[in-house]
Design a protein around this motif. Structure first.
Motif, PDB file in Angstrom:
ATOM      1  N   LEU A 172     -18.870  11.510 -18.852  1.00  0.00           N
ATOM      2  CA  LEU A 172     -18.400  10.740 -19.998  1.00  0.00           C
ATOM      3  C   LEU A 172     -17.429  11.610 -20.787  1.00  0.00           C
ATOM      4  CD1 LEU A 172     -18.628   8.312 -22.030  1.00  0.00           C
ATOM      5  CD2 LEU A 172     -20.514   9.587 -23.091  1.00  0.00           C
ATOM      6  N   THR A 173     -16.227  11.083 -21.058  1.00  0.00           N
ATOM      7  CA  THR A 173     -15.233  11.765 -21.868  1.00  0.00           C
ATOM      8  C   THR A 173     -15.134  11.079 -23.220  1.00  0.00           C
ATOM      9  OG1 THR A 173     -13.960  12.386 -19.907  1.00  0.00           O
ATOM     10  CG2 THR A 173     -12.808  12.446 -22.023  1.00  0.00           C
ATOM     11  N   LEU A 174     -15.339  11.835 -24.294  1.00  0.00           N
ATOM     12  CA  LEU A 174     -15.218  11.320 -25.663  1.00  0.00           C
ATOM     13  C   LEU A 174     -14.253  12.219 -26.422  1.00  0.00           C
ATOM     14  CD1 LEU A 174     -17.947   9.769 -25.010  1.00  0.00           C
ATOM     15  CD2 LEU A 174     -18.563  10.223 -27.379  1.00  0.00           C
ATOM     16  N   PHE A 175     -13.114  11.646 -26.852  1.00  0.00           N
ATOM     17  CA  PHE A 175     -12.226  12.468 -27.665  1.00  0.00           C
ATOM     18  C   PHE A 175     -11.455  11.609 -28.656  1.00  0.00           C
ATOM     19  CE2 PHE A 175      -9.344  11.167 -24.333  1.00  0.00           C
ATOM     20  CZ  PHE A 175      -8.059  11.205 -24.867  1.00  0.00           C
ATOM     21  N   ASP A 176     -11.127  12.218 -29.784  1.00  0.00           N
ATOM     22  CA  ASP A 176     -10.355  11.597 -30.866  1.00  0.00           C
ATOM     23  C   ASP A 176     -11.078  10.423 -31.517  1.00  0.00           C
ATOM     24  OD1 ASP A 176      -8.290  13.371 -30.737  1.00  0.00           O
ATOM     25  OD2 ASP A 176      -6.896  12.058 -29.685  1.00  0.00           O
ATOM     26  N   ASN A 177     -12.394  10.347 -31.385  1.00  0.00           N
ATOM     27  CA  ASN A 177     -13.143   9.238 -31.971  1.00  0.00           C
ATOM     28  C   ASN A 177     -13.642   9.586 -33.373  1.00  0.00           C
ATOM     29  OD1 ASN A 177     -13.301   7.437 -29.503  1.00  0.00           O
ATOM     30  ND2 ASN A 177     -14.219   9.321 -28.716  1.00  0.00           N
ATOM     31  N   THR A 178     -13.814   8.556 -34.196  1.00  0.00           N
ATOM     32  CA  THR A 178     -14.430   8.700 -35.509  1.00  0.00           C
ATOM     33  C   THR A 178     -15.692   7.850 -35.547  1.00  0.00           C
ATOM     34  OG1 THR A 178     -12.333   9.106 -36.630  1.00  0.00           O
ATOM     35  CG2 THR A 178     -14.150   8.301 -37.984  1.00  0.00           C
ATOM     36  N   PHE A 179     -16.800   8.467 -35.948  1.00  0.00           N
ATOM     37  CA  PHE A 179     -18.085   7.776 -36.071  1.00  0.00           C
ATOM     38  C   PHE A 179     -18.523   7.837 -37.528  1.00  0.00           C
ATOM     39  CE2 PHE A 179     -17.875   9.408 -31.720  1.00  0.00           C
ATOM     40  CZ  PHE A 179     -18.145   8.257 -30.985  1.00  0.00           C
ATOM     41  N   ARG A 180     -18.707   6.672 -38.141  1.00  0.00           N
ATOM     42  CA  ARG A 180     -19.069   6.601 -39.560  1.00  0.00           C
ATOM     43  C   ARG A 180     -20.379   5.858 -39.723  1.00  0.00           C
ATOM     44  NH1 ARG A 180     -16.199   2.380 -43.305  1.00  0.00           N
ATOM     45  NH2 ARG A 180     -18.062   1.242 -42.632  1.00  0.00           N
ATOM     46  N   HIS A 181     -21.300   6.478 -40.459  1.00  0.00           N
ATOM     47  CA  HIS A 181     -22.579   5.820 -40.761  1.00  0.00           C
ATOM     48  C   HIS A 181     -23.183   6.448 -42.009  1.00  0.00           C
ATOM     49  CE1 HIS A 181     -26.405   3.798 -40.194  1.00  0.00           C
ATOM     50  NE2 HIS A 181     -25.841   3.106 -39.208  1.00  0.00           N
ATOM     51  N   ALA A 182     -23.841   5.610 -42.802  1.00  0.00           N
ATOM     52  CA  ALA A 182     -24.435   6.122 -44.041  1.00  0.00           C
ATOM     53  C   ALA A 182     -25.656   6.985 -43.786  1.00  0.00           C
ATOM     54  CB  ALA A 182     -24.797   4.951 -44.957  1.00  0.00           C
ATOM     55  N   ASP A 183     -26.309   6.794 -42.637  1.00  0.00           N
ATOM     56  CA  ASP A 183     -27.525   7.537 -42.309  1.00  0.00           C
ATOM     57  C   ASP A 183     -27.143   8.822 -41.569  1.00  0.00           C
ATOM     58  OD1 ASP A 183     -29.953   8.528 -41.489  1.00  0.00           O
ATOM     59  OD2 ASP A 183     -30.699   6.611 -40.711  1.00  0.00           O
ATOM     60  N   ALA A 184     -27.345   9.945 -42.205  1.00  0.00           N
ATOM     61  CA  ALA A 184     -26.967  11.225 -41.610  1.00  0.00           C
ATOM     62  C   ALA A 184     -27.759  11.544 -40.351  1.00  0.00           C
ATOM     63  CB  ALA A 184     -27.147  12.346 -42.631  1.00  0.00           C
ATOM     64  N   GLN A 185     -28.907  10.904 -40.172  1.00  0.00           N
ATOM     65  CA  GLN A 185     -29.752  11.188 -39.017  1.00  0.00           C
ATOM     66  C   GLN A 185     -29.364  10.367 -37.786  1.00  0.00           C
ATOM     67  OE1 GLN A 185     -31.824  13.786 -39.293  1.00  0.00           O
ATOM     68  NE2 GLN A 185     -30.880  13.890 -41.340  1.00  0.00           N
ATOM     69  N   LYS A 186     -28.444   9.425 -37.952  1.00  0.00           N
ATOM     70  CA  LYS A 186     -28.067   8.578 -36.818  1.00  0.00           C
ATOM     71  C   LYS A 186     -26.945   9.249 -36.017  1.00  0.00           C
ATOM     72  CE  LYS A 186     -29.584   3.883 -37.397  1.00  0.00           C
ATOM     73  NZ  LYS A 186     -29.215   2.489 -37.116  1.00  0.00           N
ATOM     74  N   ALA A 187     -27.336  10.016 -35.014  1.00  0.00           N
ATOM     75  CA  ALA A 187     -26.348  10.638 -34.135  1.00  0.00           C
ATOM     76  C   ALA A 187     -25.644   9.554 -33.322  1.00  0.00           C
ATOM     77  CB  ALA A 187     -27.013  11.642 -33.211  1.00  0.00           C
ATOM     78  N   LEU A 206     -20.590  15.908 -20.136  1.00  0.00           N
ATOM     79  CA  LEU A 206     -19.861  15.367 -21.271  1.00  0.00           C
ATOM     80  C   LEU A 206     -18.636  16.232 -21.518  1.00  0.00           C
ATOM     81  CD1 LEU A 206     -22.823  14.836 -23.799  1.00  0.00           C
ATOM     82  CD2 LEU A 206     -21.880  13.156 -22.194  1.00  0.00           C
ATOM     83  N   LEU A 207     -17.474  15.587 -21.674  1.00  0.00           N
ATOM     84  CA  LEU A 207     -16.266  16.289 -22.076  1.00  0.00           C
ATOM     85  C   LEU A 207     -15.915  15.792 -23.473  1.00  0.00           C
ATOM     86  CD1 LEU A 207     -14.228  18.315 -20.723  1.00  0.00           C
ATOM     87  CD2 LEU A 207     -12.712  16.352 -20.467  1.00  0.00           C
ATOM     88  N   LEU A 208     -15.995  16.670 -24.469  1.00  0.00           N
ATOM     89  CA  LEU A 208     -15.890  16.287 -25.872  1.00  0.00           C
ATOM     90  C   LEU A 208     -14.712  17.012 -26.522  1.00  0.00           C
ATOM     91  CD1 LEU A 208     -19.688  16.763 -26.758  1.00  0.00           C
ATOM     92  CD2 LEU A 208     -18.560  14.671 -25.941  1.00  0.00           C
ATOM     93  N   ALA A 209     -14.005  16.289 -27.409  1.00  0.00           N
ATOM     94  CA  ALA A 209     -12.894  16.931 -28.105  1.00  0.00           C
ATOM     95  C   ALA A 209     -12.510  16.123 -29.332  1.00  0.00           C
ATOM     96  CB  ALA A 209     -11.683  17.066 -27.183  1.00  0.00           C
TER      97      ALA A 209
END
Length: 753
Positions: free
Chosen positions: A299-314, A324-327
């Motif tokens: 799975l390649t994940l890059f340039d994404n933005t993840f927004r959530h009010a719950d800090a515990q929600k990975a 995983l290839l992350l950037a």
């Protein structure tokens, strides 16, 4: 302005707010069948079922059926199917078009619960533009691809809407039920709203589904359901869906530059052999434990933005054994990207630079401007279109009239075969040449050194919805071609002195299923930095000769050879969706030329289907390939039977990213000659019996790449492999550059915010 749809030019674009489906104000062609001629009223009250079925029963190969503005009540299932007598063995409809006025043409269900509005029983190279299907809260499905044992391919939908269906907006039936599948299907600027599942395709061979600029809202179960097929989603909006994407694809798939707001889960991905890419997406306020759940192939994940009010929600919940290839992923609220340990995660040091998305971004244009006039080669200028008479002069007169009128006027070719003996000339700007689809055919009977069409732009031109063939061609059993000994092209584009933007949309040229990699097709020659070429929903060979300084962009293209040669540089050749089948060369690069392809699917090709050549004095180039599938037949020379890729003295980087080598029953190898190629294989999967690199000790970079699964135990003999995360930076930058080019040409308002 975006000019990628049949005779369509976008006049406005909504960058920050959802808009309804725009209205399309067509000037109907002389050969279009008007459903009102069959008794349909479109008044919102009269039951139009019988009249519409009569209209569909009248459809033949190449017919365009036209729905004027109106609401058409439907009380029982409509069926579109080719009627006998058949010419030859082909029992599928070819080249059919179904056109409406967008939000102003509505097929509304008023029958019993759980019905289907339209059932398609087998179509090829067909288009549906500007229809709204309304299930009225009662119908089960809007459109059912029920192929009746007839494989479907190269279908195109634009500015359609599917809403208020209890089960499916669009369903491709399982091939265990209907025999064969639906593949190579594109949805552009289509809305799926308030369905159970917006679109479902769950069979092997349901491949190469492209979604570009679409919107999926309020779909209770799933927006995009892919099981056993594969897909490419880009520039799309998901909002308030149960799950946005369920993916168990057989081949590599991707989601790029898209927005998800308030889904249960953004992506549920799981397959042992098909890599997945999520690039530059904005994902906010998911309701389930994670935005993405994932296991299996890399799975390649890059340039994404993840927004959530719950800090515990990975955002990401991945299997701990998954590569995983992350950037350059951004977290707004969550304290970490992954839930639990990810020992096989590799982080690439990619600089910031993602395209700007937010929770309000939408990709549906607010307005669409259509041509103000069609200059009909038959009805106005005397063309016969019978395949025998010389129609050259009549078409030239139609082109002259369209050029004089300007304002996006079209020289129009109704359904027919137009024999020409001299090249057609498109010069100037502000007009185009168009037809009714595959069955508007230019049959060139001129000299073999001449081109059927010469394009000499001085601004914007459009070539749309027609085919080009050459008189006397013979396709032999071994897929070679005889009857042509010249160097003329189907369409040749020349450089512009003042700047140009030429769009080829739904244009068919030679190259499909044949071993003629360097003949005919599109020939883009000596183009400069002033020239931009867009190749959307086209088919055939693409030859770029000494045009490395130009901008060449192929959002959706199918079949034939991509051939690039010449020492010019400084521009970009970018491909998003492409398929190549049974090709002698799918990609043939010379002079260390550069190419970026994000989702390129190759199958049943012959050995060395990807050939990358260079020589002394070449400036360094770079090739970045995301290969959804890379597969060859094993016929021919036994010494080359396993050779997928041949690299011969190429000077520069060659990156394979999120690629799948296939099939599992055969070995595969890459051969490299010379010492200037720098090879990288990133986040890919070797779904082959074994893999060899020749020479075995060649230095290369290998990151987040697997070669085994419960189905396959590939042996990887790569003693020269290094594992430097920084080596993947340029490949990711190339994909980022391709995305920016897409927005510059098609969504400029998003960049201007």
């Amino acid at each position: 302005m975006k000019r990628l749809l049949a005779l369509l030019m976008f006049a406005a674009f909504a960058a920050t707010a959802a808009v309804p489906l725009p209205e399309l104000n067509w000037v109907p062609g002389s050969d279009w069948l008007n459903v009102k001629s069959f008794g349909a009223k479109g008044d919102g009250t009269t039951d139009d079922t019988a009249a519409l079925q009569k209209a569909f029963d009248a459809v033949q190969d190449g017919t365009v059926i036209y729905f004027p503005p109106g609401v058409y009540p439907v009380s029982s299932e409509l069926v579109i199917i080719k009627k006998p007598p058949f010419k030859g063995k082909e029992k599928r409809l070819l080249g059919t078009g179904i056109y409406g006025h967008g939000r102003n043409t509505v097929l509304r269900w008023q029958g019993k619960a759980d019905g289907t509005i339209l059932r398609d029983r087998g179509m090829l190279h067909c288009r549906m533009i500007g229809l709204t299907f309304d299930g009225n809260g009662k119908a089960a499905a809007g459109l059912n691809h029920d192929n009746d044992n007839k494989f479907e391919t190269h279908l195109y939908y634009a500015f359609c809407e599917f809403r208020n269906f209890s089960k499916f907006g669009v369903l491709s039936e399982k091939n265990s039920i209907d025999g064969l599948s639906t593949a190579e299907i594109a949805f552009e600027h289509t809305i799926f709203d308030n369905c159970g599942t917006a679109i479902s395709f769950t069979s092997f061979n349901d491949y190469n589904y492209t979604f570009d600029g679409c919107r999926f809202t309020n779909n209770k179960a799933v927006a995009v359901e892919c099981v056993n097929g594969n897909f490419y989603v880009r520039n799309s909006r998901f909002e308030n869906n149960g799950t946005d994407v369920v993916a168990n694809p057989e081949h590599a798939s991707s989601i790029r530059r898209s927005v998800s707001v308030n889904a249960g889960t953004f992506l549920k991905f799981g397959n042992s052999v098909s890599p997945m890419t999520v690039e530059n997406c904005y994902v906010a306020d998911w309701r389930d434990a994670a935005a993405i759940t994932s296991f299996g192939a890399p799975l390649t994940l890059f340039d994404n933005t993840f927004r959530h009010a719950d800090a515990q929600k990975a955002p990401l919940q991945a299997n701990r054994n998954q590569f995983l290839l992350l950037a350059a992923n951004t977290l707004l609220g969550p304290s970490r990207l992954t839930a639990g340990e990810s020992p096989r995660a590799i982080t690439v040091p990619l600089p910031e630079g993602a395209l700007p998305l937010n929770a309000d971004t939408d990709f549906i244009p607010a307005e669409v401007k259509l041509p103000t006039a069609l200059f009909d080669a038959k009805t106005q200028f005397g063309a016969r279109g019978d395949g025998r008479a010389d129609d050259t002069e009549a078409i030239r007169k139609a082109l002259d009239a369209a050029r004089k009128h300007g304002n996006g006027a079209i020289a129009y070719l109704p359904r027919g075969i137009y024999r020409t003996t001299r090249p057609l000339e498109l010069t100037g700007s502000g007009f185009g040449l168009g037809g009714s689809g595959l069955y508007s055919e230019i049959l060139f009977a001129g000299k073999p050194e001449e081109n059927a069409i010469n394009v000499r732009p001085s601004g914007e031109l459009l070539l749309d919805n027609f085919a080009v063939n050459r008189y006397g061609l013979k396709f032999n059993a071994d897929r070679t071609v005889s009857g042509f000994g010249g160097t003329g092209a189907d369409i040749r584009q020349f450089p512009s002195e003042t700047g140009s933007r030429v769009t080829y949309h739904s244009v068919y040229v030679r190259g499909k299923y044949s071993h003629m990699p360097f003949l005919l097709g599109f020939r883009l020659e000596n183009l400069t930095a002033r020239d931009t070429v867009i190749l959307d929903n086209i088919e055939g060979n693409i030859h770029a000769i000494n045009s490395g300084a130009a901008t060449i962009f192929a959002p959706v293209s199918y079949e034939g050879t991509v051939w690039i040669k010449g020492k010019a540089s400084g521009g970009i050749f970018g491909i998003m969706t492409r398929l190549a089948t049974l090709s002698e060369y799918s990609i043939h690069l010379e002079n260390s030329s550069s190419l970026i392809a994000s989702d390129f699917y190759i199958e049943q090709a012959i050995a060395r289907t990807i050939t990358l050549k260079g020589g002394d004095g070449d400036a360094p180039g770079r090739v970045t390939l995301g290969l959804a599938k890379l597969d060859i037949n094993r016929d021919g020379n036994a010494s080359m039977a396993d050779e997928l890729v041949a690299i011969d003295r190429y000077n520069g980087e060659i990156n394979f990213i999120a690629s799948q080598l296939y099939p599992p029953r055969y070995p595969a190898k890459f051969t490299v000659a010379g010492d200037k190629a720098r090879l990288g294989i990133f986040s890919s999967f070797f779904y082959v019996k074994s893999f060899r690199l020749v020479p075995e000790n060649l230095p290369l970079e290998l990151l987040a790449t697997g070669g085994s699964s419960e189905f396959n135990k590939a042996a990887l003999t790569l003693p020269g492999a290094a594992h430097n995360p920084a080596a993947a930076v340029n490949a990711l930058l190339d994909l980022r550059r391709l995305g920016r080019l897409d927005w510059q040409l098609n969504y400029p308002a998003l960049l201007a915010r």
